[in-house]
Design a protein around this motif. Structure first.
Motif, mmCIF file in Angstrom:
data_model
loop_
_atom_site.group_PDB
_atom_site.id
_atom_site.type_symbol
_atom_site.label_atom_id
_atom_site.label_comp_id
_atom_site.label_asym_id
_atom_site.label_seq_id
_atom_site.Cartn_x
_atom_site.Cartn_y
_atom_site.Cartn_z
ATOM 1 N N LYS A 106 0.828 -1.207 0.000
ATOM 2 C CA LYS A 106 0.000 0.000 0.000
ATOM 3 C C LYS A 106 0.864 1.259 0.000
ATOM 4 O O LYS A 106 0.518 2.266 -0.628
ATOM 5 C CB LYS A 106 -0.944 -0.021 1.208
ATOM 6 N N ARG A 109 2.044 1.675 -3.548
ATOM 7 C CA ARG A 109 0.991 2.199 -4.422
ATOM 8 C C ARG A 109 0.778 3.693 -4.177
ATOM 9 O O ARG A 109 0.574 4.467 -5.117
ATOM 10 C CB ARG A 109 -0.297 1.423 -4.153
ATOM 11 N N ASN A 118 -5.554 6.363 -2.432
ATOM 12 C CA ASN A 118 -4.532 5.366 -2.119
ATOM 13 C C ASN A 118 -3.991 5.517 -0.691
ATOM 14 O O ASN A 118 -2.984 4.907 -0.347
ATOM 15 C CB ASN A 118 -3.360 5.474 -3.107
#
Length: 378
Positions: A106, A109, A118
């Motif tokens: 994560k 990203r 995000n």
């Protein structure tokens, strides 16, 4: 010299027969011990619940840093996200920070597409307040240290093609070596020495101790001024000529202040709050002179011990509020320069305040001599 030494010994011995003076001295170690004990206790002004949605090494590392660092915020680790949210509902926490599973993915990203869709840490709050906004800045700062490694790697891959043959591990090793020995910010006083390491290790609860102890030294000086007024009325110094009375008063004041100052210095050393013994002694010596002269000036304007005694609690409260002990109010900067603790608290860290303390002593001495001469003429 022999006669002066005899007077010094007798006055010092007489001082320690005063119960109030002994109580003032006892107040210093009690205050330092109390503050030092409180500094070890849980004393956060806000409570943040921390939880993970699943076991994740990166999330555990971030939570470990948040919990271990000294902070105004109290962090509580919960077993699950539901437990953290329940703490908010029950009023036991002000906010909850929930860390996801697969956090490295994560983070990766988010770095490649830094937008709110995000975002990878969920934040629940009881209300939107300025203190909670500041806590979010702490969260961002802690997490950024882990995100910055990936930002660094991406930058090199996109902008430095000469390093394309090097693997990620080699590039990150250079980053880690640099980050380990370097810091983004260094703390220093404009006219003093750098103190980044000391400021980083200092506990915020112990910072008012120096100002509070400085106030106790003033309290001891005011008590000595009252002792002198009582002794003068009782004829204790009747054998001392009028011309030497100011010197005798100064010695009486200085003995009380120096004794209290020595106990204060020992207490600061015990608490680990000294900034170098040489400078501590120099600043303390000038401060003791300023307190003695300050109290002598007050005694000149107070005709009776009862008046000085009535002003004493008010004066101590005003000094704690006006002087930079707990807070430094910009609107009353001019007023705080009237009181000795302002110079002492700042002179430890600032060379310019050390010079101001010396100038303050000369001003107090001049005011005292002027007052004595004026009262003599009247």
């Amino acid at each position: 010299m022999k006669r002066i030494a005899m007077w010094f010994w007798l006055l010092n011995k007489r001082l320690y027969k005063k119960t109030t003076f002994l109580l003032i001295l006892l107040l210093i170690p009690l205050l330092v011990a109390g503050y030092s004990f409180s500094a070890q206790e849980d004393s956060g002004v806000m409570t943040i619940a921390l939880a993970q949605e699943g076991i994740d090494p990166l999330a555990e590392q971030i939570i470990g840093e948040l919990v271990s660092e000294p902070s105004l915020v109290r962090f509580v680790v919960c077993g699950s996200s539901e437990d953290a949210k329940n703490m908010i509902r029950d009023g036991k926490a002000d906010a909850a920070w929930i860390f996801p599973q697969k956090m490295e993915q994560k983070v990766y990203r988010f770095i490649h597409s830094p937008n709110r869709f995000n975002a990878f840490i969920r934040v629940y709050e009881r209300e939107d307040s300025i203190p909670l906004r500041l806590t979010r800045e702490k969260l961002s700062g802690t997490v950024f240290r882990f995100c910055s490694r990936q930002f660094y790697l991406n930058y090199l891959r996109e902008n430095v093609p000469q390093l394309a043959d090097l693997p990620d591990d080699a590039l990150l090793k250079h980053y880690d070596d640099f980050a380990k020995d370097s810091t983004l910010f260094d703390f220093a006083y404009l006219d003093g020495d750098g103190a980044a390491e000391d400021l980083a290790d200092a506990n915020y609860l112990t910072t008012p101790i120096r100002g509070l102890l400085a106030g106790i030294v003033v309290l001891a000086g005011l008590a000595a001024a009252m002792y002198y007024m009582h002794d003068s009325a009782a004829g204790t110094f009747s054998l001392v000529s009028e011309g030497r009375r100011p010197l005798m008063e100064f010695v009486c004041q200085l003995i009380a202040v120096v004794n209290t100052g020595i106990v204060m210095l020992l207490a600061l050393m015990f608490a680990g709050l000294t900034e170098g013994i040489g400078k501590e002694i120099l600043v303390l010596a000038l401060y003791c002179l300023s307190v003695a002269l300050f109290c002598m000036n007050l005694r000149q304007w107070c005709a009776k011990p009862g008046i000085l005694g009535g002003l004493l609690p008010l004066l101590i409260v005003v000094m704690l509020v006006v002087c930079p002990v707990f807070f430094d109010f910009a609107t009353i900067h001019g007023l705080q320069y009237l009181f000795p603790p302002t110079y002492y608290v700042n002179a430890i860290y600032s060379d310019s305040y050390l010079l101001l303390l010396l100038l303050y002593n000369f001003c107090l001495l001049g005011l005292y001599l002027f007052t004595v001469k004026l009262k003599t003429r009247l």
